[in-house]
Scaffold this active site. Structure first.
Site, PDB file in Angstrom:
ATOM      1  N   HIS A 149       3.113  11.710  -7.673  1.00  0.00           N
ATOM      2  CA  HIS A 149       1.721  11.346  -7.895  1.00  0.00           C
ATOM      3  C   HIS A 149       1.563   9.838  -7.773  1.00  0.00           C
ATOM      4  O   HIS A 149       2.539   9.103  -7.760  1.00  0.00           O
ATOM      5  CB  HIS A 149       1.256  11.811  -9.283  1.00  0.00           C
ATOM      6  CG  HIS A 149       2.012  11.177 -10.405  1.00  0.00           C
ATOM      7  ND1 HIS A 149       3.154  11.740 -10.944  1.00  0.00           N
ATOM      8  CD2 HIS A 149       1.812  10.026 -11.092  1.00  0.00           C
ATOM      9  CE1 HIS A 149       3.614  10.964 -11.919  1.00  0.00           C
ATOM     10  NE2 HIS A 149       2.818   9.915 -12.029  1.00  0.00           N
ATOM     11  N   GLU A 199      -3.712   3.566   1.796  1.00  0.00           N
ATOM     12  CA  GLU A 199      -4.027   3.735   3.212  1.00  0.00           C
ATOM     13  C   GLU A 199      -4.220   5.229   3.444  1.00  0.00           C
ATOM     14  O   GLU A 199      -3.288   6.015   3.284  1.00  0.00           O
ATOM     15  CB  GLU A 199      -2.885   3.228   4.083  1.00  0.00           C
ATOM     16  CG  GLU A 199      -3.064   3.524   5.552  1.00  0.00           C
ATOM     17  CD  GLU A 199      -1.813   3.208   6.370  1.00  0.00           C
ATOM     18  OE1 GLU A 199      -1.654   3.841   7.429  1.00  0.00           O
ATOM     19  OE2 GLU A 199      -1.007   2.354   5.960  1.00  0.00           O
ATOM     20  N   GLU A 220      -2.364  10.563 -11.575  1.00  0.00           N
ATOM     21  CA  GLU A 220      -2.237  10.455 -13.024  1.00  0.00           C
ATOM     22  C   GLU A 220      -3.145   9.338 -13.502  1.00  0.00           C
ATOM     23  O   GLU A 220      -3.089   8.219 -12.986  1.00  0.00           O
ATOM     24  CB  GLU A 220      -0.793  10.144 -13.433  1.00  0.00           C
ATOM     25  CG  GLU A 220      -0.612  10.012 -14.933  1.00  0.00           C
ATOM     26  CD  GLU A 220       0.812   9.666 -15.337  1.00  0.00           C
ATOM     27  OE1 GLU A 220       1.137   9.850 -16.519  1.00  0.00           O
ATOM     28  OE2 GLU A 220       1.603   9.211 -14.482  1.00  0.00           O
ATOM     29  N   HIS A 271       0.827  -1.206   0.000  1.00  0.00           N
ATOM     30  CA  HIS A 271       0.000   0.000   0.000  1.00  0.00           C
ATOM     31  C   HIS A 271       0.860   1.254   0.000  1.00  0.00           C
ATOM     32  O   HIS A 271       2.042   1.214   0.288  1.00  0.00           O
ATOM     33  CB  HIS A 271      -0.980   0.019   1.184  1.00  0.00           C
ATOM     34  CG  HIS A 271      -0.331   0.119   2.533  1.00  0.00           C
ATOM     35  ND1 HIS A 271      -0.163  -0.962   3.358  1.00  0.00           N
ATOM     36  CD2 HIS A 271       0.174   1.176   3.211  1.00  0.00           C
ATOM     37  CE1 HIS A 271       0.428  -0.583   4.474  1.00  0.00           C
ATOM     38  NE2 HIS A 271       0.643   0.721   4.406  1.00  0.00           N
TER      39      HIS A 271
END
Length: 127
Positions: A74, A56, A122, A5
């Site tokens: 990003h 998360e 993106e 994550h």
């Protein structure tokens, strides 16, 4: 090994959950609260963490704004119809700050949106 994550600190947890579930099509996978250390976590994604990488969202109680810094760039999400998803995001009040089109010097079609905390996302059209 596998990427599990990415954690993003958010100022309004429910607003962020709504953005990622309602506009980006993710599911809320689990949510937990730590009263002793005063934070709440929400894990969201397109599939279970056992199978896919998820986000998360961390809300530190009482923190509404964070210094974004200049190191983070990003996150990227593959989409099937970039023009339709960008139109939907804008209709829902989302910020599509780089309209869909070819990446400079390439053929991939991309767009950029901002989440409620200003994180860049993106979108990359999958062929």
């Amino acid at each position: 090994m596998r990427l599990l994550h990415t954690m993003l600190r958010v100022g309004d947890l429910q607003n962020s959950i709504d953005f990622y579930t309602n506009l980006m099509g993710m599911k809320l996978l689990k949510k937990s609260e730590n009263k002793e250390y005063q934070y709440t976590l929400a894990f969201i994604g397109y599939g279970e963490e056992s199978d896919t990488t998820v986000l998360e969202l961390t809300y530190n109680w009482g923190e509404k704004h964070y210094n974004m810094g200049d190191a983070f760039g990003h996150i990227a999400i593959g989409v099937d119809d970039i023009y339709a998803i960008c139109e939907f995001i804008e209709q829902q009040g989302g910020d599509v700050y780089r309209k869909p089109g070819p990446v400079k010097g390439g053929k991939s079609v991309i767009a950029f949106v901002r989440d409620p905390d200003g994180y860049a996302i993106e979108l990359i059209e999958r062929k």
